[in-house]
Design a protein around this motif. Structure first.
Motif, PDB file in Angstrom:
ATOM      1  N   HIS A  54       0.815  -1.225   0.000  1.00 24.76           N
ATOM      2  CA  HIS A  54       0.000   0.000   0.000  1.00 24.76           C
ATOM      3  C   HIS A  54       0.847   1.274   0.000  1.00 24.76           C
ATOM      4  O   HIS A  54       0.491   2.267   0.636  1.00 24.76           O
ATOM      5  N   ALA A  95      -8.531  -2.485   2.346  1.00 24.48           N
ATOM      6  CA  ALA A  95      -7.480  -1.462   2.484  1.00 24.48           C
ATOM      7  C   ALA A  95      -8.013  -0.148   3.037  1.00 24.48           C
ATOM      8  O   ALA A  95      -9.135   0.257   2.722  1.00 24.48           O
ATOM      9  N   ASN A 101      -5.664   0.807  -4.188  1.00 22.33           N
ATOM     10  CA  ASN A 101      -5.884  -0.587  -3.807  1.00 22.33           C
ATOM     11  C   ASN A 101      -6.336  -1.386  -5.020  1.00 22.33           C
ATOM     12  O   ASN A 101      -6.663  -0.824  -6.058  1.00 22.33           O
TER      13      ASN A 101
END
Length: 113
Positions: A54, A95, A101
């Motif tokens: 991420h 996420a 994402n």
């Protein structure tokens, strides 16, 4: 097609709710998730997920790598496209980052064709 975090309450407006993460979202019960399907095979591979971590700085490269992985799952992609043509589909993800994402990439790929 819509996107929604697994931690947000389910709504009748969501239509078909499909989890697109490889891992189940932490702390979310199956009842609360209220999913119609879990398509973990089209989620990013474990190696790609761990590499990306991420990190928004890796976003462009992640998008390209994930699109390459998605091309290896034509049956699941065709199934998702077919479902989305018949009814509203909401892609569910865990996420925190709602802009970087796998569900964002997946939606882009599905709506581009």
């Amino acid at each position: 097609m819509a996107l929604k975090r697994a931690y947000e309450a389910a709504s009748p407006d969501d239509g078909l709710r499909i989890l697109v993460d490889r891992l189940w979202p932490r702390g979310v019960s199956k009842e609360k998730a209220d999913l119609d399907d879990w398509m973990k095979d089209i989620a990013p591979s474990t190696a790609l997920r761990k590499w990306f971590n991420h990190d928004p700085a890796k976003w462009a490269e992640f998008r390209q790598r994930y699109k390459t992985e998605l091309a290896q799952h034509p049956e699941q992609m065709a199934k998702l496209r077919e479902l989305a043509q018949k009814q509203k589909v909401t892609l569910i993800f865990g996420a925190r980052d709602t802009e970087h994402n796998e569900a964002v990439v997946l939606k882009d790929v599905l709506t581009a064709t």
